[in-house]
Write an enzyme that holds these catalytic residues in place. Structure first.
Site, mmCIF file in Angstrom:
data_model
loop_
_atom_site.group_PDB
_atom_site.id
_atom_site.type_symbol
_atom_site.label_atom_id
_atom_site.label_comp_id
_atom_site.label_asym_id
_atom_site.label_seq_id
_atom_site.Cartn_x
_atom_site.Cartn_y
_atom_site.Cartn_z
ATOM 1 N N GLY A 61 0.752 -1.243 0.000
ATOM 2 C CA GLY A 61 0.000 0.000 0.000
ATOM 3 C C GLY A 61 0.782 1.292 0.000
ATOM 4 O O GLY A 61 0.202 2.355 -0.229
ATOM 5 N N GLY A 121 3.585 -3.821 -3.780
ATOM 6 C CA GLY A 121 3.548 -4.055 -5.221
ATOM 7 C C GLY A 121 3.992 -2.789 -5.911
ATOM 8 O O GLY A 121 5.114 -2.646 -6.391
ATOM 9 N N TYR A 157 -9.328 5.293 -12.699
ATOM 10 C CA TYR A 157 -9.208 6.005 -11.412
ATOM 11 C C TYR A 157 -9.027 7.507 -11.579
ATOM 12 O O TYR A 157 -8.686 8.188 -10.615
ATOM 13 C CB TYR A 157 -7.992 5.494 -10.620
ATOM 14 C CG TYR A 157 -7.871 4.001 -10.500
ATOM 15 C CD1 TYR A 157 -8.774 3.270 -9.736
ATOM 16 C CD2 TYR A 157 -6.834 3.328 -11.141
ATOM 17 C CE1 TYR A 157 -8.639 1.901 -9.624
ATOM 18 C CE2 TYR A 157 -6.700 1.952 -11.025
ATOM 19 C CZ TYR A 157 -7.610 1.250 -10.269
ATOM 20 O OH TYR A 157 -7.474 -0.107 -10.152
ATOM 21 N N CYS A 169 -12.832 3.109 -28.811
ATOM 22 C CA CYS A 169 -14.135 3.772 -28.958
ATOM 23 C C CYS A 169 -14.807 3.995 -27.617
ATOM 24 O O CYS A 169 -15.826 3.366 -27.288
ATOM 25 C CB CYS A 169 -15.024 2.948 -29.870
ATOM 26 S SG CYS A 169 -14.254 2.742 -31.466
HETATM 27 N N1 LLP Z 1 -1.734 -7.063 -0.735
HETATM 28 C C1 LLP Z 1 -3.032 -7.150 -1.061
HETATM 29 C C2 LLP Z 1 -3.871 -8.131 -0.364
HETATM 30 C C3 LLP Z 1 -3.566 -6.347 -2.069
HETATM 31 O O1 LLP Z 1 -4.866 -6.449 -2.385
HETATM 32 C C4 LLP Z 1 -2.733 -5.407 -2.735
HETATM 33 C C5 LLP Z 1 -3.260 -4.535 -3.782
HETATM 34 C C6 LLP Z 1 -1.379 -5.352 -2.360
HETATM 35 C C7 LLP Z 1 -0.911 -6.181 -1.353
HETATM 36 C C8 LLP Z 1 -0.401 -4.422 -3.021
HETATM 37 O O2 LLP Z 1 -0.708 -3.089 -2.841
HETATM 38 P P1 LLP Z 1 0.323 -1.980 -3.362
HETATM 39 O O3 LLP Z 1 1.581 -2.108 -2.545
HETATM 40 O O4 LLP Z 1 0.588 -2.239 -4.780
HETATM 41 O O5 LLP Z 1 -0.372 -0.708 -3.131
HETATM 42 N N2 LLP Z 1 -5.063 -1.230 -9.659
HETATM 43 C C9 LLP Z 1 -4.948 -0.223 -8.631
HETATM 44 C C10 LLP Z 1 -4.333 -0.769 -7.373
HETATM 45 C C11 LLP Z 1 -5.100 -1.936 -6.787
HETATM 46 C C12 LLP Z 1 -4.464 -2.513 -5.564
HETATM 47 C C13 LLP Z 1 -5.113 -3.785 -5.174
HETATM 48 N N3 LLP Z 1 -4.489 -4.480 -4.084
HETATM 49 C C14 LLP Z 1 -4.170 0.955 -9.194
HETATM 50 O O6 LLP Z 1 -3.708 0.893 -10.316
HETATM 51 O O7 LLP Z 1 -4.029 1.985 -8.519
#
Ligand code: LLP
Length: 433
Positions: A260, A296, A337, A363
């Site tokens: 996150g 991530g 978003y 489109c």
């Molecule tokens: N762990 C879990 C259980 C998750 O659901 C997620 C992301 C992460 C870790 C990793 O989160 P990060 O470190 O990447 O913030 N598509 C969206 C982001 C969706 C995130 C979903 N879950 C975007 O492009 O902003």
């Protein structure tokens, strides 16, 4: 309502200084006015592999992984890369080789991980695991299931029984914390579908099931979180739960704080990995548990760019459109978003700028990559969308029957294909006419 408080939102026209922007991006820089990714000229990549093209810097990815490892080095920890953010096998293999584990949310993601390493450092989150998913994960001997519903406890227990195994589990706690991020990517409030609010009850029930072994506690409160306070709030709630659990005789091996931590796309000011570690460390040390993290975006977002060419310039009385060969299919974030992502030229010039809205040729009127950008554009110009390494290719689609782009990994002046561009035949693979 400000839909997206943690990313710049558009009002007027936007001017991005490419030099200032790239100064903040390790391994993405201008050399003699030409954009380079990990030492490779973007123009060379575009002419070798065509566009649209995803390009990643190996050294930027490793830099972020190492930043996590060193920030948390004072305690036992495991970084579990969130596969959904960038699931290319080469990226997973690179991270595995350097000690990362993986956070997965589907059988498909686990299957990808198993192409490059074993399941031992895999944690499995997700609200809808089926018995088939669970059996696959048990057979791969994954480290831990992050359980998100009471019924999932029964299901994992019964599948484990059938396979004559014991399943290691954590409860994914819903701590009811506001991550102060876009509502679509906020996951830790009690009206979100994620996690279990009444976690003590879930642990007590899990303890009664013979084929489960309770090993941890987990939460993930959202994505693109810029401040540390939501993480601290979540940790405090989890610590209270750990205390209550210990009173009823449930001892844990690890605490998983999810992913996150946000990144800078334009001029956001996210807390650093070191800030996160410094703020959480005293309480984490006192707990004495192994700490799992599931980043991530922070590992890969700014290690990747999407290269795209301007195909058509279409000035109108109302708005000037520049149609690029990338679209919402290759990069969904702006359309989904309202994310504002930086779009910078591959070659710096002194030419006069104009305000352009960069769109794809899909489109849909939502197919906007960048609204009202001040850029000097000509047909054929090469552009780079930065911050595209996370949730870029992994969210790409074949809508409008567009083959998905190639992915390239650069390493200190060298480059290689890590995913071929899809062919037209790939578009209907598996279909029966
Ligand atoms: N762990 C879990 C259980 C998750 O659901 C997620 C992301 C992460 C870790 C990793 O989160 P990060 O470190 O990447 O913030 N598509 C969206 C982001 C969706 C995130 C979903 N879950 C975007 O492009 O902003």
């Amino acid at each position: 309502m400000d839909l997206n408080p943690n990313e710049t939102t558009m009002t007027d026209s936007l001017t991005i200084d490419p030099i200032t922007l790239t100064d903040a991006l390790p391994f993405i820089e201008y050399r003699n006015n030409h954009l380079h990714i990990d030492g490779v000229n973007a123009h060379d990549l575009a002419s070798t592999y065509q566009t649209p093209l995803y390009v990643y810097s190996k050294n930027a990815i490793l830099g972020q992984l190492n930043a996590y490892k060193s920030a948390f080095s004072a305690i036992n920890h495991q970084i579990c890369f969130a596969v959904k953010s960038c699931s290319n096998l080469a990226v997973l293999k690179l991270l595995a080789k350097h000690g990362a584990g993986f956070d997965i949310v589907s059988k498909g993601e686990l299957a990808r991980v198993l192409q490059v390493t074993d399941g031992k450092k895999v944690v499995y989150s997700g609200v809808g695991k089926t018995s088939d998913d669970i059996a696959f994960a048990l057979q791969a001997d994954i480290d831990c299931f992050n359980v998100e519903a009471m019924s999932e406890l029964d299901l994992i227990d019964s599948v484990a029984k059938q396979l004559n195994k014991k399943a290691r589990i954590s409860i994914r706690v819903n701590p009811d914390v506001d991550a102060k991020t876009h509502p679509y990517i906020s996951t830790g409030m009690r009206d979100n579908k994620f996690g279990i609010y009444n976690a003590i009850h879930a642990y007590q029930y899990a303890k009664s099931l013979t084929n489960l072994e309770i090993v941890g506690i987990d939460c993930h409160i959202g994505s693109q979180i810029l401040e540390i306070s939501p993480f601290k709030d979540a940790l405090d709630k989890i610590i209270e739960l750990i205390d209550e659990l210990s009173k009823i005789g449930i001892k844990l091996h690890h605490i998983d704080l999810g992913g996150g931590l946000g990144v800078r796309y334009i001029d956001e000011n996210p807390a650093s990995i070191q800030d996160l570690a410094d703020e959480l460390m005293p309480k984490l040390k006192a707990l004495g548990l192994t700490v799992y993290l599931e980043p991530g975006r922070n590992i890969v977002a700014n290690a990747g760019v999407l290269l795209t060419k301007v195909d058509v310039l279409k000035p109108t009385e109302f708005k000037n459109f520049a149609v690029t060969d990338a679209s919402m299919c290759e990069l969904l974030r702006p359309a989904l978003y309202q994310s504002v992502m930086a779009i910078i030229p591959a070659t710096l010039t002194d030419a006069a700028t104009q305000t352009w809205t960069l769109v794809g040729s899909v489109c849909e009127s939502s197919d906007v990559l960048g609204d009202n950008r001040n850029l000097a554009l000509s047909v054929g110009d090469l552009l780079a969308i930065t911050g595209a390494g996370a949730y870029g290719f992994s969210m790409a689609s074949n809508y409008n029957s567009r083959p998905r782009p190639a992915e390239i990994l650069c390493d200190n002046g060298t480059h290689r294909t890590i995913r071929q561009r899809e062919t037209l035949e790939d578009l209907w693979r598996g279909e029966c006419a």
